[in-house]
Design a protein around this motif. Structure first.
Motif, PDB file in Angstrom:
ATOM      1  N   SER A   8     -30.264  16.092 -95.274  1.00 13.78           N
ATOM      2  CA  SER A   8     -31.344  16.385 -94.329  1.00 13.78           C
ATOM      3  C   SER A   8     -32.432  17.195 -95.027  1.00 13.78           C
ATOM      4  N   PHE A   9     -33.659  17.067 -94.529  1.00 12.59           N
ATOM      5  CA  PHE A   9     -34.754  17.823 -95.148  1.00 12.59           C
ATOM      6  C   PHE A   9     -35.914  17.940 -94.163  1.00 12.59           C
ATOM      7  N   TYR A  10     -36.851  18.813 -94.503  1.00  9.96           N
ATOM      8  CA  TYR A  10     -38.067  19.002 -93.716  1.00  9.96           C
ATOM      9  C   TYR A  10     -39.258  18.543 -94.540  1.00  9.96           C
ATOM     10  N   GLN A  11     -40.156  17.808 -93.890  1.00  9.06           N
ATOM     11  CA  GLN A  11     -41.353  17.293 -94.554  1.00  9.06           C
ATOM     12  C   GLN A  11     -42.590  17.888 -93.903  1.00  9.06           C
ATOM     13  N   GLY A  12     -43.439  18.489 -94.731  1.00 11.06           N
ATOM     14  CA  GLY A  12     -44.638  19.125 -94.210  1.00 11.06           C
ATOM     15  C   GLY A  12     -45.714  18.128 -93.818  1.00 11.06           C
ATOM     16  N   ARG A  13     -46.833  18.651 -93.373  1.00  7.92           N
ATOM     17  CA  ARG A  13     -47.954  17.831 -92.914  1.00  7.92           C
ATOM     18  C   ARG A  13     -48.646  17.154 -94.103  1.00  7.92           C
ATOM     19  N   LYS A  14     -49.103  15.917 -93.866  1.00  7.16           N
ATOM     20  CA  LYS A  14     -49.819  15.150 -94.896  1.00  7.16           C
ATOM     21  C   LYS A  14     -49.052  15.207 -96.217  1.00  7.16           C
ATOM     22  N   ASN A  15     -47.784  14.857 -96.147  1.00 12.26           N
ATOM     23  CA  ASN A  15     -46.916  15.021 -97.306  1.00 12.26           C
ATOM     24  C   ASN A  15     -46.224  13.701 -97.634  1.00 12.26           C
ATOM     25  N   THR A  16     -45.973  13.478 -98.912  1.00 10.51           N
ATOM     26  CA  THR A  16     -45.221  12.320 -99.388  1.00 10.51           C
ATOM     27  C   THR A  16     -43.979  12.808-100.110  1.00 10.51           C
ATOM     28  N   THR A  17     -42.818  12.296 -99.706  1.00  6.39           N
ATOM     29  CA  THR A  17     -41.543  12.732-100.260  1.00  6.39           C
ATOM     30  C   THR A  17     -40.778  11.518-100.772  1.00  6.39           C
ATOM     31  N   VAL A  18     -40.148  11.659-101.933  1.00  7.51           N
ATOM     32  CA  VAL A  18     -39.298  10.610-102.495  1.00  7.51           C
ATOM     33  C   VAL A  18     -37.842  11.048-102.347  1.00  7.51           C
ATOM     34  N   VAL A  19     -37.050  10.202-101.694  1.00 10.77           N
ATOM     35  CA  VAL A  19     -35.637  10.497-101.431  1.00 10.77           C
ATOM     36  C   VAL A  19     -34.803   9.390-102.061  1.00 10.77           C
ATOM     37  N   GLY A  20     -33.800   9.783-102.833  1.00 12.69           N
ATOM     38  CA  GLY A  20     -32.947   8.805-103.493  1.00 12.69           C
ATOM     39  C   GLY A  20     -31.544   8.782-102.934  1.00 12.69           C
ATOM     40  N   THR A  21     -30.886   7.642-103.085  1.00 11.32           N
ATOM     41  CA  THR A  21     -29.497   7.504-102.678  1.00 11.32           C
ATOM     42  C   THR A  21     -28.862   6.402-103.511  1.00 11.32           C
ATOM     43  N   GLU A  22     -27.550   6.336-103.454  1.00 12.23           N
ATOM     44  CA  GLU A  22     -26.820   5.333-104.236  1.00 12.23           C
ATOM     45  C   GLU A  22     -25.700   4.748-103.395  1.00 12.23           C
ATOM     46  N   LEU A  23     -25.618   3.440-103.381  1.00  9.13           N
ATOM     47  CA  LEU A  23     -24.557   2.713-102.696  1.00  9.13           C
ATOM     48  C   LEU A  23     -23.658   2.105-103.757  1.00  9.13           C
ATOM     49  N   ASN A  24     -22.412   2.542-103.795  1.00 10.98           N
ATOM     50  CA  ASN A  24     -21.482   1.955-104.762  1.00 10.98           C
ATOM     51  C   ASN A  24     -20.071   1.981-104.196  1.00 10.98           C
ATOM     52  N   GLY A  25     -19.270   1.021-104.629  1.00  9.68           N
ATOM     53  CA  GLY A  25     -17.898   0.914-104.170  1.00  9.68           C
ATOM     54  C   GLY A  25     -17.520  -0.532-103.958  1.00  9.68           C
ATOM     55  N   GLN A  26     -16.588  -0.739-103.040  1.00  7.61           N
ATOM     56  CA  GLN A  26     -16.163  -2.092-102.697  1.00  7.61           C
ATOM     57  C   GLN A  26     -15.768  -2.150-101.238  1.00  7.61           C
ATOM     58  N   ARG A  27     -15.934  -3.347-100.665  1.00 11.81           N
ATOM     59  CA  ARG A  27     -15.577  -3.531 -99.261  1.00 11.81           C
ATOM     60  C   ARG A  27     -15.354  -5.014 -99.004  1.00 11.81           C
ATOM     61  N   MET A  28     -14.397  -5.289 -98.113  1.00 10.27           N
ATOM     62  CA  MET A  28     -14.133  -6.682 -97.760  1.00 10.27           C
ATOM     63  C   MET A  28     -15.285  -7.218 -96.920  1.00 10.27           C
ATOM     64  N   VAL A  29     -15.819  -8.355 -97.336  1.00 13.51           N
ATOM     65  CA  VAL A  29     -16.926  -9.005 -96.638  1.00 13.51           C
ATOM     66  C   VAL A  29     -16.544 -10.468 -96.434  1.00 13.51           C
ATOM     67  N   LEU A  30     -16.396 -10.876 -95.196  1.00  9.30           N
ATOM     68  CA  LEU A  30     -16.013 -12.253 -94.871  1.00  9.30           C
ATOM     69  C   LEU A  30     -17.275 -13.039 -94.527  1.00  9.30           C
TER      70      LEU A  30
END
Length: 238
Positions: free
Chosen positions: A144-166
Motif C-alpha cells: 500500500s502507498f500514498y500518492q500526492g497531487r499531480k504525481n506519477t508513481t511507478v510500482v513493480g510486482t512479480e508473478l512467479n510460480g506454478q498453478r494448474m490451469v485447465l
C-alpha cells in the motif's frame, strides 16, 4: 241490512299513530365504539402527519447531499487515475501437458498517474492477478502507498510460480499459437481500495477495477522475431 251508524261525536281523526319502537343499547359497548373511533381517527391523523414529516426530512437530506456533492465536484474537479504497464518481462511460461501445471515468471512495472491538483490518493489492499484466457494463474499482494497531487508513481510486482490451469479446446489452440509465435497474450487485473484525501479529510473507499491486455514476448524464445513489449494503457472501471 241496515247500515250501522257509529257516533263519533262529530270529531275528525287522522291516521293511526304507531307506537315507538324501543331500541336497547349496551352502554359499555357503545362507549367503547365511540372511544375507539375517536382514537383511530387521531392515530390516522397523527400517522399521516408523521409520514409526511419523515418524507419531507428525507427529501431535504437528499437535496442537501446532492448540492454538497455538486459543490465538491466543482471545487475539486476529480479526474480518473491513469494506469499503464510500462515494462513486462516474461522469462517462463510453460504448460505441462501431463498435469496441466502452468509454470510462469512475469515481472511488471505499472505507471500510475494522479492528475488531480487538489486530491491525494491512498492505495490500500492492492492485489495483482494474472490471467491466461479466462483462467487465473497468479495472484500477488502489493504494498500500500500514498500518492500526492499531480504525481506519477511507478510500482513493480512479480508473478512467479506454478498453478494448474485447465484450458478448453480454444484455450489450448491459443496457447499453441502463442508458443509458436513466442508472444503470449496475458491479462493482468488490479484490485485495490482507494481513498481521496483533501487536507486532513479522507473520502469513503472506492474499489475500481483495472484490466490490462498485454502481449508479452518470452525473453528466452528465439521465435519472437525481435518483438518488443510496448507500454500498454489499462482500462479503468469505477
Amino acid at each position: 241490512m241496515a247500515d250501522k251508524n257509529y257516533n263519533l261525536n262529530g270529531a275528525n281523526y287522522g291516521p293511526p299513530i304507531k307506537p315507538p319502537v324501543k331500541t336497547y343499547y349496551s352502554q359499555g359497548r357503545r362507549g367503547s365504539d365511540v372511544g375507539c373511533g375517536c382514537f383511530s381517527s387521531c392515530l390516522l391523523c397523527c400517522g399521516g402527519c408523521l409520514v409526511n414529516i419523515i418524507c419531507n426530512i428525507l427529501i431535504g437530506v437528499a437535496v442537501c447531499l446532492g448540492v454538497v456533492a455538486l459543490i465538491l465536484w466543482f471545487i475539486f474537479r476529480p479526474n480518473v487515475v491513469k494506469f499503464q504497464v510500462v515494462e513486462a518481462n516474461l522469462t517462463r511460461f510453460e504448460l505441462d501437458p501431463q498435469n496441466h501445471n502452468l509454470h510462469y515468471n512475469l515481472s511488471l512495472n505499472f505507471l500510475i498517474r494522479n492528475p488531480n491538483q487538489r486530491l491525494g490518493i491512498h492505495y490500500d489492499q492492492l492485489e495483482a492477478r494474472g490471467y491466461y484466457g479466462d483462467h487465473r494463474f497468479a495472484a500477488v499482494n502489493m504494498t500500500s502507498f500514498y500518492q500526492g497531487r499531480k504525481n506519477t508513481t511507478v510500482v513493480g510486482t512479480e508473478l512467479n510460480g506454478q498453478r494448474m490451469v485447465l484450458l478448453g479446446a480454444g484455450g489450448r489452440r491459443d496457447f499453441r499459437e502463442d508458443r509458436k509465435s513466442g508472444v503470449y497474450r496475458i491479462d493482468v487485473k488490479l484490485r485495490f481500495k482507494i481513498r481521496f484525501k483533501f487536507g486532513f479529510l479522507n473520502s469513503w473507499a472506492v474499489r475500481p477495477k483495472i484490466k490490462c491486455h498485454l502481449k508479452v514476448p518470452l525473453s528466452t524464445s528465439s521465435s519472437a522475431g525481435g518483438f518488443q513489449f510496448h507500454p500498454t494503457k489499462c482500462h479503468v472501471d469505477l
